[in-house]
Design a protein around this motif. Structure first.
Motif, PDB file in Angstrom:
ATOM      1  N   HIS A  58       0.854  -1.194   0.000  1.00 36.17           N
ATOM      2  CA  HIS A  58       0.000   0.000   0.000  1.00 36.17           C
ATOM      3  C   HIS A  58       0.888   1.242   0.000  1.00 36.17           C
ATOM      4  O   HIS A  58       1.380   1.675   1.034  1.00 36.17           O
ATOM      5  N   GLU A 163      -7.940   2.443  -3.465  1.00 36.80           N
ATOM      6  CA  GLU A 163      -8.267   2.267  -2.080  1.00 36.80           C
ATOM      7  C   GLU A 163      -9.711   2.717  -1.920  1.00 36.80           C
ATOM      8  O   GLU A 163     -10.035   3.877  -2.191  1.00 36.80           O
ATOM      9  N   HIS A 202     -10.200   1.190   3.368  1.00 36.04           N
ATOM     10  CA  HIS A 202      -9.825   2.063   4.487  1.00 36.04           C
ATOM     11  C   HIS A 202     -11.112   2.293   5.290  1.00 36.04           C
ATOM     12  O   HIS A 202     -12.081   2.819   4.753  1.00 36.04           O
ATOM     13  N   HIS A 248      -4.453  -0.229   7.084  1.00 39.10           N
ATOM     14  CA  HIS A 248      -4.038   0.693   8.150  1.00 39.10           C
ATOM     15  C   HIS A 248      -4.177   0.184   9.577  1.00 39.10           C
ATOM     16  O   HIS A 248      -4.488   0.967  10.483  1.00 39.10           O
ATOM     17  N   ASP A 315       1.607   2.748   3.565  1.00 47.99           N
ATOM     18  CA  ASP A 315       1.024   4.022   3.108  1.00 47.99           C
ATOM     19  C   ASP A 315       2.110   5.048   2.751  1.00 47.99           C
ATOM     20  O   ASP A 315       1.857   6.252   2.756  1.00 47.99           O
TER      21      ASP A 315
HETATM   22 ZN   LIG Z   1      -6.140   5.104   3.626  1.00 49.85          ZN
END
Ligand SMILES: [Zn+2]
Ligand SMILES: [Zn+2]
Length: 368
Positions: A58, A163, A202, A248, A315
């Motif tokens: 990611h 995402e 997310h 996340h 991320d």
């Molecule tokens: Zn995100």
């Protein structure tokens, strides 16, 4: 200033206004000081690569300079000991100026098969879901367009849908909320299963309806947050052949993405996977690392109990922002503490399984 605000807000967890970002930066610098003293991090600024190869599953990129972002990501592979980097598209809405989707960089990404790949739909499929939530129209015409767009993305060469979002605090892209069992999400699960590609989502954890946490600002965020875990479970159960990656872990801004919740959902839903993200500049409220930099015992136990269900998704943005600590670095400092057999799974094998034929042949070649 802009960079600091942007760095903060792109974690999707922030109020996204400059004043708050500044407060946070000063706050974080204290935390970082304490961290670096206790963690006995090497004094050198030399990056610490992964002990064994991993896939950065990611990452994001500078959409204004796709070729430069691809160069930066390619240059990072060796420095990080990454076998591959996957780009995701930030979840966005039709109203947000500057919205883009995978087409903006896909041609550059495709020049590096086996090293770079990407998901798509954050700037279109996700926007269609948000629009459908706003209008209340999820009828046959809307579903037809949604399916056509999803299949167009796959024809173009994305290897998953992402995402996407179901609860996203205002930041680089706006505040967004949608029930994860919305009809278009259920359709997306069916499309993912049919085409054998995963969905990356997310979603701040909201077990029950609640007020916005007081450290976040409304507006732009909603003053009340709607419960989404039961709805997420309906989404996961709708089509068990659809592989879903909940993004996340470690970047939780409601405080409810706990070890207990993650464990319960992993037990109940074999099609659920999770990305590990530890951002040194914006610790989530349930952070897997202690101030000594060591993985907390309950998180380590979770990773060891479900070694087939986690991937690395830090991320990180490319090119790497110069005035921010590196998300990939903190996440790899966690990764390097895992036992070798677990590292092998979380590093490459789980990604090969989740993404199947589009990545597995390349990843088999990565030495663990
Ligand atoms: Zn995100
Ligand atoms: Zn992201």
């Amino acid at each position: 200033m802009k960079r600091q605000a942007r760095t903060f807000v792109e974690n999707g967890g922030g109020p996204g206004i400059a004043v708050i970002a500044l407060v946070l930066v000063s706050h974080v610098s204290l935390a970082r000081q304490a961290y670096s003293q206790a963690a006995k991090k090497p004094s050198t600024t030399e990056p610490v690569p992964a002990l064994t190869p991993f896939v950065e599953e990611h990452a994001h990129f500078d959409e204004k300079d796709p070729a430069g972002a691809v160069r930066a990501a390619m240059a990072a592979l060796g420095r990080e000991n990454a076998a591959m980097i996957l780009f995701q598209i930030s979840p966005d809405t039709f109203e947000h100026p500057g919205r883009y989707d995978s087409e903006i960089i896909l041609a550059e990404v495709k020049k590096h098969p086996g090293k770079l790949a990407m998901t798509g739909g954050g700037g279109s499929l996700n926007a269609m879901i948000m629009q459908s939530v706003a209008t209340g129209d999820a009828g046959p015409e809307v579903q037809k367009k949604f399916k056509a767009r999803a299949e167009e993305l796959l024809r173009e060469g994305v290897i998953g849908f992402g995402e996407m979002t179901a609860e996203h605090f205002d930041g680089f892209t706006p505040y967004q909320t949608a029930p994860p069992d919305h009809p278009l999400y259920l359709l997306l699960a069916d499309l993912a299963a049919e085409h054998d590609v995963p969905i990356d989502i997310h979603m701040e954890a909201v077990p029950q309806d609640m007020a916005l946490p007081p450290d976040l600002k409304s507006p732009p965020n909603a003053a009340r947050l709607h419960a989404n875990i039961a709805s997420f479970e309906r989404f996961l159960s709708h089509n068990p052949r659809a592989r879903v990656i909940w993004a996340h872990l470690g970047s939780d801004f409601t405080g409810f993405r706990t070890v207990d919740l993650d464990r319960r959902l992993l037990l109940a839903h074999p099609n659920l996977y999770m990305e590990i993200k530890t951002d040194p500049d914006a610790h989530g409220k349930t952070y897997p690392l202690g101030f000594d930099g060591k993985i907390k015992a309950e998180w380590l136990k979770l990773f060891m109990d479900f070694p087939d269900r986690f991937v690395i998704g830090s991320d990180q943005h490319y090119p790497e922002p110069k005035d921010a600590d590196k998300r990939w670095q903190e996440t790899i400092l966690l990764f390097n503490q895992l036992p070798a057999d677990v590292r092998k799974k979380i590093g490459t094998e789980n990604v090969a399984h989740i993404y199947g034929s589009s990545l597995a042949p390349f990843l088999r070649a990565a030495k663990n």
